[in-house]
Design an enzyme around this catalytic site. Structure first.
Site, PDB file in Angstrom:
ATOM      1  N   ASP A 157      -6.016  -2.633  -9.915  1.00 34.87           N
ATOM      2  CA  ASP A 157      -6.143  -3.540  -8.596  1.00 34.87           C
ATOM      3  C   ASP A 157      -7.404  -4.037  -7.531  1.00 34.87           C
ATOM      4  OD1 ASP A 157      -7.056  -1.324  -7.531  1.00 34.87           O
ATOM      5  OD2 ASP A 157      -5.038  -0.794  -6.530  1.00 34.87           O
ATOM      6  N   ASN A 158      -8.700  -4.009  -8.601  1.00 34.67           N
ATOM      7  CA  ASN A 158      -9.702  -4.721  -7.778  1.00 34.67           C
ATOM      8  C   ASN A 158     -10.762  -4.308  -9.021  1.00 34.67           C
ATOM      9  OD1 ASN A 158     -11.876  -1.973  -7.784  1.00 34.67           O
ATOM     10  ND2 ASN A 158      -9.879  -1.250  -7.830  1.00 34.67           N
ATOM     11  N   LYS A 165       0.763   9.429 -10.609  1.00 36.64           N
ATOM     12  CA  LYS A 165       1.246   8.147 -11.681  1.00 36.64           C
ATOM     13  C   LYS A 165       0.860   8.513 -13.075  1.00 36.64           C
ATOM     14  CE  LYS A 165       1.254   4.219  -8.159  1.00 36.64           C
ATOM     15  NZ  LYS A 165       0.492   2.870  -7.932  1.00 36.64           N
ATOM     16  N   CYS A 167      -1.667  -0.316  -2.513  1.00 36.37           N
ATOM     17  CA  CYS A 167      -2.327   1.277  -2.742  1.00 36.37           C
ATOM     18  C   CYS A 167      -3.431   1.820  -2.973  1.00 36.37           C
ATOM     19  CB  CYS A 167      -1.568   1.432  -4.243  1.00 36.37           C
ATOM     20  SG  CYS A 167      -2.059   0.926  -5.453  1.00 36.37           S
ATOM     21  N   ASP A 204      -5.767   7.334 -13.734  1.00 32.29           N
ATOM     22  CA  ASP A 204      -4.953   6.601 -12.165  1.00 32.29           C
ATOM     23  C   ASP A 204      -4.938   8.171 -10.858  1.00 32.29           C
ATOM     24  OD1 ASP A 204      -3.525   5.279 -10.056  1.00 32.29           O
ATOM     25  OD2 ASP A 204      -2.674   4.241 -11.875  1.00 32.29           O
ATOM     26  N   ARG A 242       8.767  -1.866  -9.069  1.00 33.53           N
ATOM     27  CA  ARG A 242       7.959  -2.234  -9.957  1.00 33.53           C
ATOM     28  C   ARG A 242       7.641  -1.671 -11.392  1.00 33.53           C
ATOM     29  NH1 ARG A 242       5.535  -2.482  -5.996  1.00 33.53           N
ATOM     30  NH2 ARG A 242       3.651  -2.281  -6.718  1.00 33.53           N
ATOM     31  N   ALA A 297       1.517  -1.087 -11.332  1.00 33.42           N
ATOM     32  CA  ALA A 297       3.006  -2.099 -12.643  1.00 33.42           C
ATOM     33  C   ALA A 297       2.474  -2.600 -13.590  1.00 33.42           C
ATOM     34  CB  ALA A 297       3.309  -3.195 -11.464  1.00 33.42           C
TER      35      ALA A 297
END
Length: 825
Positions: A702-703, A654, A760, A630, A641, A604
Site C-alpha cells: 500500500d505504499n 494478518k 492501515c 505483513d 475487504r 485486500a
C-alpha cells in the site's frame, strides 16, 4: 415491490435484527422556545409509539451500530454515504455457486448489500475444490450441493447481510422480488431468456458471468431504461472564478465548440490552472457578488476554450511563459496568438515551396478557461434570471468572486435483451483492445450461441475433451453464422478492421471454437476471481452510480491451453486440480507445485492472492514454498475487504491468520507466515540467499517506498515481479519480467503523488509526518470541529426540532449525533 419469502430488502432485515431507534417520547422533550401547538402535533403523530429513552437505546444498540459502520468505513470513503445506503437496500439472487458464483457472492456480501440468495443444485465433486474455496472433502463425501456447501461460510463473512439458499430456479414472480440477478454459469437457453425477460419487465438488473476453459464472458442488462446519476463516480469539482469576460465578437483563433465566429461569448477564467471539465458539463453558480447575486444557484452548461497556434511556433504548454500568459485577460491572450499567427503565416507564404500547401496549425486547449453556453435551456433560464435585455452583457458587471460547482447530469441509457444481443452484436467487445479491433470476439460469441444450441439438441453440455461434441459445436456455430448472412448488425464470420465490420465473409476459426467445446466443462480460479469481481461491481451500479458495461465483454487467454497431447491433459486423477490439468496439463501442475513464491502484503489484494495460490496448488511440492509477510494487525475495518478474516481475528497478525485459513483449504500448501517489514533494515533476514531462492515475487503493498524496494531487489536478482494496487474503485497491475520489460522504478510514481493514504498505514505504521497529520484530521477534526458543533447548535437552539430530525437519520448517525452532544454538554 412485493418480495418473496426468501428475499427482502436489506434495511428491513437490519431493523428486524436489532432494536429500533426510538422516537423520543413527549416526556423527554422539553423546550422553552417551542410552542404548545408544535408539541401537540408531535404528540398526535406519536401517540401509538412506545416511550423509549434515547440514552437507554444508545446503550443497547450503539455498539452494534458502531461495529457495522467501522466495517464499511473504507467503502463509505470510496462510494460516499448515499451510495452506501443504496447498496444496503440491494437484494441479489445468484444462480450458480461454483467458482464464479461463490466469488460474486463473497464480494457482494463484503460490500454490505442487504441480502444475497444463492442457488445451485449441482452436487459437489472434488474438481469443484479448484475454484470454490468453501467446498470441503466432507461436502463431497456427503453429496451436498454447491449452494449448501457454501452458504455457512458466506454467512460468516458479514453478520449484517442476510444469506439464504434457493431450492429451485426462480419463477418470474420470484425474480421480481430482487434488485439484481446474477447468472454465474450458463443455463439452458429457455431458462436464461425467461429469467432475463422477467428481470427486464420488473426493472431488475441482470448480469451473466460465465467462464469455460480459457474464455470468460460477462453480459450486463440494466433494462429498457436506466438512469445514471453519476456516470463516472469521480468527485465533482468546485472551481473558483477569477474573472468573467464578455467578448462581443468571437475571434477566429478562439475555438469554442458550437460558437460561430463573430458571435458573443462569455469566458470564465478559473483560479485553478486546470479545471478538468469536458464539453457539455454543467456547473452551478455560487457566491456571485457585485449585483450578480441573483445568479447564485443557476445552472449553466460549459465548453472548453482553445486557441489556434501555428505548428511551427512549437508552443510549450507546460512552460512558464505560456502559463504566465494565461494570467492575462482573454482579449490580450488572443491578441498575442494573433500576432504569432500572422508572423508564422507570413513566413510560410513567403516560401515558394509551400505553394498549394495548407498552413499547418495546432489547437491548444486553455485549461483555465471555460465558455458559458447561453443558447440552451440552462443558458436561457440563466439570462432570464439575470434580467436586463436578455443578452450576455449582464456578465460585464463582474467585479470579483464566484464559484462554479460541477453538477453531474443524469444520463439515461437503454439496454437490449440477452436474446437480442446474442444475435445482434456484430463485433463483441474484448477485454484487450487489440483483440476487439481484430474481431476475435466473434468466435467467442458464436461459441456461446453454439453451446446453448448444442444443449437444446443433445440434452447435455459439451463434454470435457470430447472430440465428437467439439465437432458438433463447430458445425452448429457454422450454421448459426451462415444463417445470419444478410442480417443487419448480426454476429457472424466477417472481416473486421479497427473494430468495424466490413461485411466481407470469412472462414470461422474452427480451432478456437473446438477448443471452447473441449474445455467447456472446466473453470480456472483466476477467471472466476476476475468475473466475480466484475459481476459484483456491476450489481453495485444498480445504485445509479457508475456506468454499466456496454452489454457484452469477452476475454480469451489462448496461451493457457496446453497442447493436445493426451498424456499431458489426461487421464485425470479425480483431484481438486482436474480442471487446471485439463486446460494447462500435468507438466504445468508439476512446475506449479514446485514454485517458491514470496508474497509481500496480506491485505485486500494479498488475501485474494493467497487464495489463488492455494487453489492452484502452488507450493505443494517438495521444493515448493509460499512465504507471506505483513506487519499489520487485523482491524474491524479490514473485514469488509479482506475475506480471509473474521471478527475473532481482529488484533491478530494478518499474515499468520491468512496462512492458517488457506492451509485449512489446502493442507498440502507449504506456507510460512512472517511479520517482517521488507526493507533495508530487515536484510539480515531477507538476504541475498533468500531472494535468489525465490521463483516469483508478488507485491500486495500500500505504499510506493516498499514497492520500489522490492522492485530493486527483483531487478538485482533477476526475478519476475507481479505488481498491483488499488485506490478506491480504481486498480492497476504490472508484470515485470527480467530482461524483457521495464521495471517498476522506471515509472515516475512517488508517495508525493499519492492523494490518498492507506488506512492501515495511518493506524498501524505511519512513517511520514503527513500520516500523523492525516490521522488526526480524520480521527478528531471532522467530528469535533465540524459535525459536533453543528449538531450541538441545532440541539441548543430547538431541541424539539432536533429530535424530529433525529428520527429521520440512520442509526449510525443517530448514535454519532447523541455522543457528540453529550461530549459538548
Amino acid at each position: 415491490r412485493t418480495l418473496p419469502s426468501h428475499s427482502f430488502r436489506g434495511s428491513r432485515y437490519m431493523s428486524s435484527k436489532r432494536p429500533q431507534p426510538p422516537s423520543p417520547s413527549d416526556d423527554n422533550l422539553t423546550s422553552p422556545t417551542s410552542g404548545g401547538n408544535k408539541r401537540a402535533r408531535i404528540r398526535s403523530r406519536r401517540n401509538d409509539m412506545p416511550t423509549v429513552n434515547w440514552g437507554d437505546w444508545l446503550k443497547s444498540t450503539g455498539s452494534a451500530v458502531d461495529q457495522e459502520q467501522e466495517r464499511i468505513d473504507r467503502q463509505r470513503a470510496a462510494f460516499g454515504g448515499e451510495t452506501v445506503a443504496r447498496i444496503k437496500d440491494l437484494s441479489v439472487l445468484i444462480l450458480g455457486c461454483a467458482g464464479t458464483g461463490v466469488e460474486t457472492a463473497k464480494n457482494l456480501i463484503l460490500s454490505n448489500v442487504g441480502a444475497v440468495t444463492v442457488w445451485d443444485s449441482e452436487v459437489c465433486s472434488e474438481s469443484h475444490r479448484g475454484a470454490n474455496f468453501y467446498v470441503t472433502p466432507g461436502d463431497v463425501r456427503a453429496g451436498r450441493t454447491l449452494a449448501e456447501s457454501s452458504v455457512a461460510e458466506l454467512r460468516s463473512l458479514n453478520p449484517y447481510c442476510k444469506v439464504d439458499v434457493l431450492d429451485a430456479l426462480p419463477s418470474d414472480g420470484d425474480v421480481a422480488g430482487y434488485s439484481a440477478v446474477v447468472v454465474a454459469r450458463l443455463l439452458p437457453r429457455p431458462d436464461l431468456v425467461r429469467i432475463n425477460e422477467a428481470a427486464r419487465r420488473n426493472d431488475v438488473k441482470f448480469v451473466l458471468a460465465a467462464t469455460n476453459g480459457v474464455t470468460a464472458s460477462i453480459f450486463s442488462d440494466f433494462g429498457p431504461r436506466h438512469e445514471i446519476t453519476d456516470a463516472t463516480g469521480e468527485p465533482t469539482q468546485t472551481l473558483a472564478v477569477s474573472n468573467l469576460e464578455v467578448i462581443g465578437s468571437k475571434p477566429a483563433l478562439l475555438r469554442v465548440a458550437g460558437a460561430e465566429d463573430g458571435s458573443p461569448v462569455v469566458i470564465a477564467t478559473t483560479a485553478q490552472a486546470e479545471h478538468g471539465l469536458e464539453d457539455g458539463d454543467v456547473v452551478v453558480l455560487d457566491d456571485m457578488r457585485g449585483g450578480m447575486e441573483r445568479l447564485n444557484g443557476m445552472r449553466v452548461t460549459v465548453r472548453r476554450v482553445a486557441i489556434t497556434s501555428p505548428t511551427a511556433a512549437k508552443v510549450d504548454t507546460r512552460g512558464v511563459a505560456f502559463r504566465t500568459a494565461l494570467g492575462m485577460p482573454t482579449p490580450s491572450v488572443v491578441a498575442n496568438f494573433e500576432r504569432q499567427y500572422e508572423f508564422y503565416r507570413a513566413r510560410f507564404d513567403e516560401d515558394p515551396s509551400n505553394e498549394g500547401r495548407r498552413f499547418p496549425v495546432r489547437t491548444i486547449t486553455i485549461f483555465n478557461r471555460l465558455a458559458f453556453v447561453l443558447d440552451d435551456e440552462n443558458g436561457r433560464a440563466l439570462l432570464d434570471a439575470a434580467g436586463g435585455d436578455g443578452s450576455a452583457d449582464v456578465f460585464s458587471g463582474y467585479v470579483s468572486g464566484g464559484l462554479l460547482n460541477q453538477q453531474r447530469p443524469v444520463v439515461v441509457k437503454e439496454y437490449r435483451s440477452l436474446a437480442e444481443t446474442l444475435e445482434r452484436t456484430a463485433v463483441p467487445q474484448m477485454l484487450r483492445g487489440e483483440d476487439w479491433e481484430d474481431g476475435r470476439g466473434v468466435e467467442v460469441h458464436l461459441s456461446i450461441a453454439a453451446a446453448l444450441e448444442f444443449r437444446e439438441r443433445k440434452g447435455h453440455w459439451p463434454r470435457l475433451h470430447d472430440d465428437a461434441d467439439a465437432s458438433d459445436v463447430v458445425e452448429i456455430a457454422g450454421e448459426i453464422s451462415s444463417g445470419r448472412e444478410g442480417v443487419e448488425g448480426s454476429c457472424r464470420a466477417q472481416t473486421v478492421q479497427y473494430g468495424f465490420p466490413t461485411g466481407d465473409a470469412r472462414d470461422l476459426d474452427e480451432g478456437r471454437i473446438a477448443r471452447y467445446s473441449r474445455l467447456f466443462a472446466t473453470e480456472l480460479t483466476g477467471f472466476c476471481a476476475y468475473l466475480g469481481g466484475a459481476a459484483a461491481q456491476e450489481v453495485l451500479k444498480a445504485t445509479a452510480r457508475f456506468t454499466p458495461i456496454d452489454q457484452w465483454i469477452h476475454h480469451e487467454e489462448a496461451c493457457l491451453a496446453a497442447d493436445a497431447c493426451p498424456s499431458n491433459v489426461g487421464p485425470l486423477f479425480g483431484s481438486r486440480y482436474d480442471h487446471q490439468i485439463a486446460v494447462m496439463g500435468k507438466d504445468f501442475q508439476s512446475r506449479c507445485a514446485d514454485q517458491r513464491v514470496f508474497l509481500v502484503g496480506c491485505g485486500a489484494l494479498g488475501c485474494e492472492y493467497l487464495k489463488g495460490v492455494a487453489l492452484m496448488g502452488v507450493g505443494t511440492g517438495k521444493r515448493g514454498r509460499v512465504v507471506v509477510t505483513d506487519m499489520d494487525r487485523i482491524e474491524v475495518s479490514n473485514l469488509s475487504r479482506q475475506f480471509l478474516f473474521r471478527q475473532d481475528d481482529v488484533g491478530h497478525p494478518k499474515s499468520v491468520r491468512g496462512a492458517l485459513v488457506v492451509k485449512r483449504w489446502n493442507p498440502d500448501v507449504n506456507i510460512e507466515a512472517l511479520e517482517r517489514k521488507v526493507g533495508d533494515d530487515t536484510e539480515d533476514h531477507f538476504d541475498d540467499k533468500f531472494w535468489t531462492g525465490q521463483d516469483l515475487i508478488w507485491n500486495a503493498l500500500d505504499n510506493v517506498l516498499a514497492r520500489k524496494y522490492t522492485d530493486a531487489k527483483c531487478l538485482f536478482h533477476s526475478k519476475p515481479l507481479l505488481e498491483s494496487g488499488t485506490l478506491g474503485t480504481k486498480c492497476n497491475h504490472e508484470v515485470v519480467l527480467p530482461f524483457r520489460t521495464s521495471s517498476y522504478n522506471d515509472g515516475k510514481e512517488s508517495d508525493d503523488q499519492e492523494n490518498q493514504i492507506a488506512m492501515c498505514t495511518l493506524r498501524s505504521f505511519p512513517y511520514l509526518a503527513k500520516h500523523c497529520i492525516e490521522f488526526a484530521k480524520q480521527a478528531y477534526f471532522a467530528d469535533y470541529f465540524e459535525f459536533g458543533p453543528e449538531v450541538y447548535e441545532s440541539f441548543r437552539q430547538d431541541p424539539m426540532a432536533f429530535f424530529e430530525q433525529l428520527d429521520t437519520m440512520e442509526p449510525a448517525e443517530q448514535s454519532r449525533s447523541l455522543k457528540m452532544i453529550k461530549s459538548f454538554i
